[in-house]
Structure formats: C-alpha cells, structure tokens
Enzyme design. Structure first.
Site, PDB file in Angstrom:
ATOM      1  N   HIS A 122      77.341  49.056  20.642  1.00 44.07           N
ATOM      2  CA  HIS A 122      76.606  48.316  21.529  1.00 44.07           C
ATOM      3  C   HIS A 122      75.788  47.112  21.253  1.00 44.07           C
ATOM      4  O   HIS A 122      74.555  47.069  20.940  1.00 44.07           O
ATOM      5  CB  HIS A 122      75.412  49.647  21.979  1.00 44.07           C
ATOM      6  CG  HIS A 122      76.160  50.609  22.969  1.00 44.07           C
ATOM      7  ND1 HIS A 122      75.733  51.747  22.870  1.00 44.07           N
ATOM      8  CD2 HIS A 122      77.287  50.583  23.663  1.00 44.07           C
ATOM      9  CE1 HIS A 122      76.469  52.647  23.829  1.00 44.07           C
ATOM     10  NE2 HIS A 122      77.354  51.815  24.012  1.00 44.07           N
ATOM     11  N   HIS A 161      74.922  59.179  27.411  1.00 47.48           N
ATOM     12  CA  HIS A 161      75.450  58.357  26.282  1.00 47.48           C
ATOM     13  C   HIS A 161      76.805  58.557  25.866  1.00 47.48           C
ATOM     14  O   HIS A 161      77.242  59.613  25.965  1.00 47.48           O
ATOM     15  CB  HIS A 161      74.395  58.407  25.168  1.00 47.48           C
ATOM     16  CG  HIS A 161      74.753  57.652  24.146  1.00 47.48           C
ATOM     17  ND1 HIS A 161      75.537  57.723  23.116  1.00 47.48           N
ATOM     18  CD2 HIS A 161      73.926  56.615  23.574  1.00 47.48           C
ATOM     19  CE1 HIS A 161      75.469  56.643  22.268  1.00 47.48           C
ATOM     20  NE2 HIS A 161      74.465  55.952  22.467  1.00 47.48           N
ATOM     21  N   GLU A 218      78.315  58.666  23.075  1.00 46.87           N
ATOM     22  CA  GLU A 218      78.508  59.509  22.221  1.00 46.87           C
ATOM     23  C   GLU A 218      78.346  61.011  22.515  1.00 46.87           C
ATOM     24  O   GLU A 218      79.300  61.958  22.121  1.00 46.87           O
ATOM     25  CB  GLU A 218      77.662  59.364  20.964  1.00 46.87           C
ATOM     26  CG  GLU A 218      77.721  60.282  19.615  1.00 46.87           C
ATOM     27  CD  GLU A 218      76.703  60.428  18.569  1.00 46.87           C
ATOM     28  OE1 GLU A 218      76.627  61.314  18.023  1.00 46.87           O
ATOM     29  OE2 GLU A 218      75.908  59.472  18.590  1.00 46.87           O
ATOM     30  N   THR A 261      73.996  61.628  16.709  1.00 53.56           N
ATOM     31  CA  THR A 261      73.662  60.982  15.460  1.00 53.56           C
ATOM     32  C   THR A 261      72.705  60.194  15.373  1.00 53.56           C
ATOM     33  O   THR A 261      72.223  59.699  14.596  1.00 53.56           O
ATOM     34  CB  THR A 261      74.901  60.703  14.803  1.00 53.56           C
ATOM     35  OG1 THR A 261      75.493  59.435  15.699  1.00 53.56           O
ATOM     36  CG2 THR A 261      76.068  61.599  14.716  1.00 53.56           C
ATOM     37  N   SER A 294      73.762  48.056  15.379  1.00 50.98           N
ATOM     38  CA  SER A 294      74.916  47.443  15.641  1.00 50.98           C
ATOM     39  C   SER A 294      74.570  45.918  15.755  1.00 50.98           C
ATOM     40  O   SER A 294      75.347  45.095  16.270  1.00 50.98           O
ATOM     41  CB  SER A 294      75.074  47.872  17.300  1.00 50.98           C
ATOM     42  OG  SER A 294      75.385  49.166  17.507  1.00 50.98           O
TER      43      SER A 294
END
Length: 326
Positions: free
Chosen positions: A58, A141, A143, A182, A284
């Site tokens: 991201h 999200h 993930e 995470t 990121s």
C-alpha cells in the site's frame, strides 16, 4: 510535550531552528522488501507486462515506480489475460484465487508476506482441530479478506473491537481460538484479546505474537519519541493499516499527528510555533520519501536531525524458488 518554540516574527530573515526526531525502525519491512523484489524479478524473468493482483504494497509511489517498469495492477484475476504471469500481493489472497489461476493455467507468483502466510497455516491447523476461530482485524482489509478466505465460510468470526467481543455468541464457547491481523495496534489488540480471554476462559491463541515484528517495532519507536515532540508526521498511504496505527499511537500520547504520502503534502502551518517534530514511516514507505519529507520540512525552517534508534532489524525473507536473481 515541549514548550512552544515560536518562529521569529514575520519580518525576520531566519526562522528558529526546528529539531527533527526521526524514528528508527521506520519504513520498509522485510515482507515489503521481498514483495517489491518479486515484482522486479518477475519483470526481469518474463518481460513486461507482469500483472499484479491488488497493490503489491500500500504505497502509491512504489506502485507507480513498478508501473513504469511494466507492472499492471488489477483488482481481479478476471482482468488478467491468458498467458501472462500474475503476482499476488504481500497482503495474501483467499485460497480461491490461486485455485482459479491454476484452473486458467496462469503462471502465478505468491508475494504474500511469510508472516501473513504463517497466520494462514495457523488458521488451517486450528480449524482441523475442530475449533471455531475468532479473527481480530479490520473488515475489508486485503489481509483480512485473504485470511478469512483460507477456510470455508463460517469457520471464522471477525471482531474489530472490545464491543464486538461482548456481542459474540459462539455455538461452543469451549472450542474457540483467536488469531489476529499482522498490522494492528499492539495496545488495541491486547485489550481485545484480554476481553476474549475474560469472556471465554477456554479460548486458545497462538504461542507467538501474530502482530508482526515490524508493526510492533514501528509503534514502539513512535512511543519512544512522541512525548518529546510537539507534532508527528507519519509517511504512508491512507489505505495502509500499519501507517494509520502509527498516527493513532502518537495521538493517544497527546501528540498531534498527520499522515502524508509525499513531501508536497506538508502544510507549512504545521511547522509554526513548534520546537520538535517527529517523523516516521509505515512499513510500505521507501526511505526516499522520508528524505523528501525531511527536505520539505527543511525548506520551511532550518532543521537539526536526530535519529532515535529503539530496535535493530535484520530480518530477510527468502524469495520464491525460481525467482532468485542470476
């Protein structure tokens, strides 16, 4: 908090010096580093174009840099033509995605962060043991979508808050386990897990911490400097979970914080009447953007930089077989 350190009056030739505390660790983590390298190596191996399902990480700057090299980013496998390679993002994907790629005969490379893959494997083991999983994370999200998609529908229940825990009504309270995204707030997650354990004493959890080392380290680094800062700047994308958590960590300590993507996002009024500014970057965000932001700050006021190191990171993840650089 520091006492206000006013700039000199408008007619003055020089502004007062601004102290800039730069958090360390900050920026790229091993999982992000690996994911970006996978796209670069795939472009070297196959040539352009290489398709990537969802943003590889991201960060708009990273995505645009890879686009310029020949990567094409899409949100669905249906947008990937036959006969070209596709990379799955660092956030992970539901099992249905590689299954569909195989059915179509697509060459695919999984850039899922190994720490996210570890949560996927934990989910499978817990499910095979006959337990229902309470998954702590943010709805929608990537993930979370990927982790929920490792198991049949209904095998996991998503909770986002302590209030969600209070509303749970599992079929068998004695057969519960929890796992977490995470990139969550360490403090919020601790509270949610405590609420789960209080309400369901038999609930089990992972032996280690699901929140990754990089997320924890970056939050700790902000905690170490926020109290000395009049304001914090976090470099990261608005859809980056770990970056948003860094803003929250600073603000909970009473330090106003701003999320920016580039140096051009700096509002000069943020730098007025402060003596110390804190700067960090989500996992990121490349170091190039950190320097860009520091330069933008320095164009408004003279600065003195101080890097505050709270942990050393030496983690390196292996690349997928067949993609090792020549």
């Amino acid at each position: 908090m520091n006492a206000p350190h006013p700039m000199t009056h408008p007619g003055s030739s020089e502004a007062a010096e601004l102290k800039v505390l730069i958090a360390a660790p900050r920026g790229f983590c091993a999982g992000v580093d690996r994911a970006i390298r996978i796209v670069e190596l795939a472009l070297q191996k196959y040539g352009a174009p290489v398709y990537v399902r969802h943003e590889i990480v991201h960060n708009r700057y990273v995505v645009d840099t890879l686009k310029a090299q020949g990567a094409i980013f899409v949100e669905s496998l249906d947008q990937v033509p036959d006969g070209v390679p596709v990379v799955f993002s660092a956030h992970g994907v539901p099992k249905a995605v590689p299954a569909k790629a195989e059915m179509r005969g697509l060459d695919y490379i999984d850039a899922t962060c190994p720490l996210v893959s570890k949560v996927h494997r934990q989910a499978e083991r817990v499910y095979d043991a006959g337990r229902h999983i309470v998954f702590v994370g943010h709805a929608g999200h990537p993930e979370v979508v990927g982790t929920l998609g490792q198991l049949p529908e209904g095998a996991m229940t998503l909770v986002e808050s302590v209030d969600d825990v209070a509303a749970l009504s599992p079929a068998d309270p004695e057969m519960l386990s929890f796992l977490t995204q995470t990139t969550l707030s360490v403090d919020d997650t601790r509270d949610i897990i405590a609420a789960l354990q209080h309400r369901f004493p038999a609930i089990t959890g992972p032996r280690g911490e699901d929140i990754c080392y990089a997320t924890s380290n970056r939050q700790d680094a902000v905690k170490a400097i926020a109290g000395q800062c009049d304001r914090m700047i976090v470099i990261g994308a608005p859809n980056s979970s770990n970056s948003l958590r860094l803003v929250e960590v600073a603000e909970r300590l009473g330090t106003p914080a701003h999320l920016v993507q580039r140096g051009t996002d700096i509002d000069p009024t943020w730098l007025t009447d402060i003596g110390t500014l804190g700067i960090t970057a989500g996992a990121s965000a490349p170091e190039k953007l950190v320097r860009e932001v520091i330069d933008a700050v320095a164009s408004v006021r003279p600065i003195v930089e101080d890097v505050v190191v709270t942990a050393e990171e030496n983690m390196v993840f292996k690349l997928p077989r067949g993609l090792e650089p020549a």
